[in-house]
Design a protein around this motif. Sequence first.
Motif, PDB file in Angstrom:
ATOM      1  N   VAL A 140       0.855  -1.190   0.000  1.00 35.30           N
ATOM      2  CA  VAL A 140       0.000   0.000   0.000  1.00 35.30           C
ATOM      3  C   VAL A 140       0.889   1.237   0.000  1.00 35.30           C
ATOM      4  CG1 VAL A 140      -1.542   1.410   1.421  1.00 35.30           C
ATOM      5  CG2 VAL A 140      -2.008  -1.022   1.122  1.00 35.30           C
ATOM      6  N   PHE A 141       0.577   2.183  -0.872  1.00 35.28           N
ATOM      7  CA  PHE A 141       1.266   3.477  -0.879  1.00 35.28           C
ATOM      8  C   PHE A 141       0.254   4.558  -0.529  1.00 35.28           C
ATOM      9  CE2 PHE A 141       2.205   7.419  -3.229  1.00 35.28           C
ATOM     10  CZ  PHE A 141       3.368   7.786  -2.566  1.00 35.28           C
ATOM     11  N   VAL A 142       0.622   5.407   0.426  1.00 34.67           N
ATOM     12  CA  VAL A 142      -0.251   6.493   0.869  1.00 34.67           C
ATOM     13  C   VAL A 142       0.534   7.790   0.853  1.00 34.67           C
ATOM     14  CG1 VAL A 142      -1.725   7.355   2.715  1.00 34.67           C
ATOM     15  CG2 VAL A 142      -1.497   4.896   2.372  1.00 34.67           C
ATOM     16  N   ASN A 143      -0.007   8.805   0.174  1.00 31.22           N
ATOM     17  CA  ASN A 143       0.570  10.140   0.289  1.00 31.22           C
ATOM     18  C   ASN A 143      -0.356  10.988   1.149  1.00 31.22           C
ATOM     19  OD1 ASN A 143      -1.542  10.911  -1.440  1.00 31.22           O
ATOM     20  ND2 ASN A 143      -0.239  10.834  -3.261  1.00 31.22           N
ATOM     21  N   GLU A 144      -0.359  12.276   0.997  1.00 28.73           N
ATOM     22  CA  GLU A 144      -1.113  13.130   1.911  1.00 28.73           C
ATOM     23  C   GLU A 144      -2.620  12.942   1.819  1.00 28.73           C
ATOM     24  OE1 GLU A 144       0.084  17.114   1.323  1.00 28.73           O
ATOM     25  OE2 GLU A 144       2.180  16.772   1.831  1.00 28.73           O
ATOM     26  N   THR A 145      -3.123  12.595   0.644  1.00 31.21           N
ATOM     27  CA  THR A 145      -4.575  12.537   0.468  1.00 31.21           C
ATOM     28  C   THR A 145      -5.091  11.281  -0.216  1.00 31.21           C
ATOM     29  OG1 THR A 145      -4.406  13.726  -1.643  1.00 31.21           O
ATOM     30  CG2 THR A 145      -4.725  15.061   0.334  1.00 31.21           C
ATOM     31  N   LYS A 146      -4.209  10.435  -0.737  1.00 27.23           N
ATOM     32  CA  LYS A 146      -4.659   9.318  -1.565  1.00 27.23           C
ATOM     33  C   LYS A 146      -3.968   8.018  -1.176  1.00 27.23           C
ATOM     34  CE  LYS A 146      -5.462  12.473  -5.435  1.00 27.23           C
ATOM     35  NZ  LYS A 146      -5.019  12.890  -6.792  1.00 27.23           N
ATOM     36  N   LEU A 147      -4.671   6.924  -1.457  1.00 24.89           N
ATOM     37  CA  LEU A 147      -4.169   5.579  -1.173  1.00 24.89           C
ATOM     38  C   LEU A 147      -4.193   4.756  -2.452  1.00 24.89           C
ATOM     39  CD1 LEU A 147      -5.198   3.263   1.768  1.00 24.89           C
ATOM     40  CD2 LEU A 147      -5.397   2.439  -0.564  1.00 24.89           C
ATOM     41  N   TYR A 148      -3.121   4.006  -2.680  1.00 33.61           N
ATOM     42  CA  TYR A 148      -3.022   3.074  -3.796  1.00 33.61           C
ATOM     43  C   TYR A 148      -2.582   1.727  -3.237  1.00 33.61           C
ATOM     44  CZ  TYR A 148      -2.559   7.443  -6.529  1.00 33.61           C
ATOM     45  OH  TYR A 148      -2.740   8.684  -7.091  1.00 33.61           O
ATOM     46  N   TYR A 149      -3.020   0.635  -3.870  1.00 32.98           N
ATOM     47  CA  TYR A 149      -2.568  -0.678  -3.401  1.00 32.98           C
ATOM     48  C   TYR A 149      -2.351  -1.617  -4.583  1.00 32.98           C
ATOM     49  CZ  TYR A 149      -7.136  -2.878  -4.270  1.00 32.98           C
ATOM     50  OH  TYR A 149      -8.267  -3.370  -4.867  1.00 32.98           O
ATOM     51  N   ALA A 150      -1.593  -2.674  -4.334  1.00 32.37           N
ATOM     52  CA  ALA A 150      -1.386  -3.726  -5.329  1.00 32.37           C
ATOM     53  C   ALA A 150      -1.084  -5.022  -4.602  1.00 32.37           C
ATOM     54  CB  ALA A 150      -0.245  -3.363  -6.271  1.00 32.37           C
ATOM     55  N   LEU A 151      -1.392  -6.141  -5.244  1.00 36.26           N
ATOM     56  CA  LEU A 151      -1.079  -7.431  -4.629  1.00 36.26           C
ATOM     57  C   LEU A 151      -0.991  -8.520  -5.679  1.00 36.26           C
ATOM     58  CD1 LEU A 151      -3.721  -9.573  -4.387  1.00 36.26           C
ATOM     59  CD2 LEU A 151      -4.546  -7.749  -2.936  1.00 36.26           C
ATOM     60  N   ALA A 152      -0.294  -9.578  -5.284  1.00 30.97           N
ATOM     61  CA  ALA A 152      -0.269 -10.828  -6.033  1.00 30.97           C
ATOM     62  C   ALA A 152      -0.445 -11.939  -5.011  1.00 30.97           C
ATOM     63  CB  ALA A 152       1.044 -10.996  -6.786  1.00 30.97           C
ATOM     64  N   GLY A 153      -1.428 -12.814  -5.220  1.00 25.79           N
ATOM     65  CA  GLY A 153      -1.649 -13.899  -4.285  1.00 25.79           C
ATOM     66  C   GLY A 153      -2.790 -13.647  -3.324  1.00 25.79           C
ATOM     67  N   ASN A 154      -2.638 -14.154  -2.104  1.00 29.83           N
ATOM     68  CA  ASN A 154      -3.728 -14.137  -1.135  1.00 29.83           C
ATOM     69  C   ASN A 154      -3.410 -13.192   0.013  1.00 29.83           C
ATOM     70  OD1 ASN A 154      -6.206 -14.840  -0.069  1.00 29.83           O
ATOM     71  ND2 ASN A 154      -5.485 -16.754   0.848  1.00 29.83           N
ATOM     72  N   ILE A 155      -3.581 -11.906  -0.230  1.00 28.68           N
ATOM     73  CA  ILE A 155      -3.383 -10.854   0.768  1.00 28.68           C
ATOM     74  C   ILE A 155      -4.669 -10.039   0.852  1.00 28.68           C
ATOM     75  CG2 ILE A 155      -2.064  -8.788   1.382  1.00 28.68           C
ATOM     76  CD1 ILE A 155      -0.357 -11.260   1.542  1.00 28.68           C
TER      77      ILE A 155
END
Length: 291
Positions: A140-155
């Motif tokens: 997960v990447f979070v800056n001051e106002t926004k969140l982004y995420y990525a995954l591979a597998g079972n998370i």
Amino acid sequence: MTGTEMLGVIVLVCLVTAVIVRLLAGFAQKENVLGAYGNQNLQVDVGIGQTTGNKELQSDRARAERTSAGVLAVIADGIGKRNIGQVCAQIAMDTILDKYEPYTFLSQPDHFFRTAFYEANRRIQMTLEEAKGGASLGTVFVNETKLYYALAGNIQIALFRGGEIIPLSKGQTIAVLAEEAWKDGRLSRQEAVWSMDEKRLWNYVGMDGFCEIEVESQPILIKPEDMVLLATCGIFEELSWSEIEDILVKQGSLQEKAGEIVRATEQKEGTQKENGSVILLRVPNGTGAVS
């Protein structure tokens, strides 16, 4: 056991030992470097908890880092016999952190995720050579106002807001694949139902034929009191979202909450518990500072 079978076991043990010996020195140096880097930049309210479940070894890895670009949390669940899972999880986590460290501004998180995940897949395959292993990987990447995420597998990745958990990720298991195929009309409802309890992975870093990752290209707008949760299967297969919510609404630091989540999983009955890890991250308050 026949002579051929014995020879196969000896070869496997030698291969695993060679991989581990080759990596131990590098890992020790890397941990020192990342440790110093983390102590310098990790000015964020974060809690990390882990349990081995009923397993002998802890093959999960979890870490959070902050640079001027924002906060990055990484969680990896190693896959493989003996120590192979540990090695794969370490490589996966280190790769994401290595790729993130130089950034002072991250304008395209989705591109960063794809590049970093494919690099993690490549490094694992190059290290293991003929051995089999890999890792479920989430970030997960979070800056001051926004969140982004990525995954591979079972998370599992979720947002805790207003006393409720909002699941963000789907995961890459056969059950999820079956549900999507049913929605697209490629499977009947009955066929999808038969597959709903199938937890086998169809994608993870380190596998042959590594596929597209699950990535959130559109940012999720966050609020000052939001909390982000990342967890491996040893946590979310033991605790329901409502049980986790009951813990998160309590007073206490995120580290205390992460510890209580781990204790709750360990109190569950059963002898087939997996390694479990959880990261709790307090979202920046919108002013550039992290509460």
